[in-house]
Design a protein around this motif. Structure first.
Motif, short mmCIF file in Angstrom:
data_model
loop_
_atom_site.label_atom_id
_atom_site.label_comp_id
_atom_site.label_asym_id
_atom_site.label_seq_id
_atom_site.Cartn_x
_atom_site.Cartn_y
_atom_site.Cartn_z
N LEU A 32 3.54 -1.20 5.07
CA LEU A 32 2.52 -0.18 5.35
C LEU A 32 1.32 -0.72 6.13
CD1 LEU A 32 2.69 1.71 1.97
CD2 LEU A 32 3.84 2.24 4.11
N ASN A 33 1.34 -2.02 6.41
CA ASN A 33 0.31 -2.64 7.24
C ASN A 33 -1.11 -2.45 6.67
OD1 ASN A 33 -0.31 -4.25 9.40
ND2 ASN A 33 -0.64 -2.53 10.79
N HIS A 34 -1.21 -2.60 5.35
CA HIS A 34 -2.50 -2.58 4.64
C HIS A 34 -2.47 -3.70 3.61
CE1 HIS A 34 -4.21 1.23 6.06
NE2 HIS A 34 -3.01 1.76 5.96
N SER A 35 -3.65 -4.09 3.15
CA SER A 35 -3.68 -5.11 2.10
C SER A 35 -3.14 -4.49 0.80
CB SER A 35 -5.10 -5.63 1.87
OG SER A 35 -5.86 -4.71 1.12
N LYS A 39 3.91 7.29 1.09
CA LYS A 39 4.55 6.18 1.83
C LYS A 39 4.77 4.98 0.91
CE LYS A 39 2.92 7.26 6.47
NZ LYS A 39 2.13 6.79 7.62
N ILE A 40 3.82 4.74 0.00
CA ILE A 40 3.99 3.65 -0.97
C ILE A 40 5.21 3.94 -1.84
CG2 ILE A 40 2.98 2.50 -2.98
CD1 ILE A 40 0.18 3.11 -1.70
N LYS A 41 5.31 5.17 -2.34
CA LYS A 41 6.45 5.56 -3.18
C LYS A 41 7.76 5.43 -2.42
CE LYS A 41 4.05 8.78 -6.25
NZ LYS A 41 3.94 10.20 -6.68
N ASP A 42 7.76 5.84 -1.17
CA ASP A 42 8.97 5.73 -0.35
C ASP A 42 9.37 4.27 -0.13
OD1 ASP A 42 8.96 8.51 -0.16
OD2 ASP A 42 8.06 8.53 1.85
N ALA A 43 8.37 3.41 0.12
CA ALA A 43 8.66 1.99 0.31
C ALA A 43 9.23 1.38 -0.97
CB ALA A 43 7.38 1.24 0.73
N SER A 52 14.89 -10.13 -2.16
CA SER A 52 14.25 -11.16 -2.97
C SER A 52 12.75 -11.30 -2.72
CB SER A 52 14.95 -12.50 -2.75
OG SER A 52 14.88 -12.85 -1.39
N VAL A 53 12.19 -10.55 -1.79
CA VAL A 53 10.77 -10.62 -1.52
C VAL A 53 10.00 -9.90 -2.62
CG1 VAL A 53 10.67 -8.52 -0.11
CG2 VAL A 53 9.04 -10.34 0.29
N LYS A 54 8.78 -10.40 -2.92
CA LYS A 54 7.95 -9.75 -3.93
C LYS A 54 7.57 -8.35 -3.46
CE LYS A 54 4.78 -11.81 -6.16
NZ LYS A 54 3.59 -12.54 -6.61
N ALA A 55 7.53 -7.43 -4.40
CA ALA A 55 7.22 -6.04 -4.07
C ALA A 55 5.86 -5.91 -3.40
CB ALA A 55 7.28 -5.19 -5.34
N SER A 56 4.88 -6.65 -3.87
CA SER A 56 3.53 -6.55 -3.29
C SER A 56 3.54 -6.93 -1.82
CB SER A 56 2.55 -7.42 -4.07
OG SER A 56 2.97 -8.76 -4.07
N ILE A 57 4.26 -7.97 -1.46
CA ILE A 57 4.35 -8.42 -0.07
C ILE A 57 5.12 -7.39 0.76
CG2 ILE A 57 5.34 -10.18 1.45
CD1 ILE A 57 4.78 -12.20 -0.86
N TYR A 58 6.23 -6.90 0.22
CA TYR A 58 7.05 -5.91 0.92
C TYR A 58 6.23 -4.66 1.24
CZ TYR A 58 10.80 -2.59 1.86
OH TYR A 58 11.60 -1.64 2.44
N ILE A 59 5.52 -4.14 0.25
CA ILE A 59 4.75 -2.91 0.42
C ILE A 59 3.61 -3.13 1.42
CG2 ILE A 59 3.22 -1.26 -0.76
CD1 ILE A 59 5.01 -1.81 -3.30
N ALA A 60 2.88 -4.22 1.27
CA ALA A 60 1.75 -4.50 2.18
C ALA A 60 2.23 -4.64 3.62
CB ALA A 60 1.03 -5.76 1.72
N GLU A 61 3.33 -5.36 3.83
CA GLU A 61 3.84 -5.55 5.20
C GLU A 61 4.41 -4.25 5.75
OE1 GLU A 61 6.60 -8.84 5.06
OE2 GLU A 61 4.96 -10.32 5.00
#
Length: 188
Positions: free
Chosen positions: A99-102, A72-76, A88-97
């Protein structure tokens, strides 16, 4: 004659998955990419047949929750990098939001399972996308750098060279030479 084709892997995989599920007469619904919810249980034999049918297409059933989350991380990341719009959102924020995990948890899990970091995986995906855009020959390096959220063409060039061993300009020249050689060979 040569033709260049753009793939939408998500759509392709979804179609294969849908066709193979229908062939087996299973009742299901496709959720997010790579997720299927079944309305009824099925036998071990049906599971094995389905698994074998998918393997013909390079698709495998993920048995582990950790591996499923890494996928799911790879897909995101693929969604983010290969999006037609500039995100333009940071990748870390995009992935965390997404997948609903820190992000810390996801980053540690990704490294544990893949032996590389999310950041390295993002760079590899961005460079693959940049190569495709260069081959497409429709955008300048400045436009490509912008599209992939690089701060500058120099930053893109540095990561491109670190990953491939050549600069984007050298890559573009190689592609142009190959096209020219192919067009010459077609004229004979």
């Amino acid at each position: 004659m040569k033709m260049y084709v753009k793939f939408d892997f998500n759509a392709l995989c979804k179609k294969v998955l849908d066709e193979k599920l229908k062939e087996q007469g299973l009742r299901y619904r496709l959720l997010n990419f790579g997720e299927v919810e079944f309305y009824e249980s099925f036998t071990k034999e049906q599971h094995n047949v389905f698994k074998k049918n998918l393997e013909e297409y390079g698709i495998e059933i993920i048995e582990s929750q950790k591996i499923a989350l890494v996928q799911k991380i790879k897909d995101a990341i693929a969604e983010l990098v290969f999006s037609d719009e500039t995100v333009s959102v940071k990748a870390s924020i995009y992935i965390a939001e997404r997948l609903n995990h820190s992000y810390g948890y996801l980053s540690n899990l990704f490294s544990e399972v893949t032996f590389t970091s999310i950041e390295n995986f993002i760079i590899l995906q961005k460079i693959e996308h940049a190569k495709g855009l260069i081959i497409g020959n429709k955008q300048s390096l400045t436009e490509i750098a912008d599209k992939l959220n690089y701060s500058s063409v120099a930053h893109l060039s540095t990561q491109f060279k670190n990953t491939t061993g050549i600069t984007p300009s050298q890559f573009h020249k190689i592609v142009a030479k190959r096209r020219k050689a192919q067009s010459l060979s077609l004229n004979f």
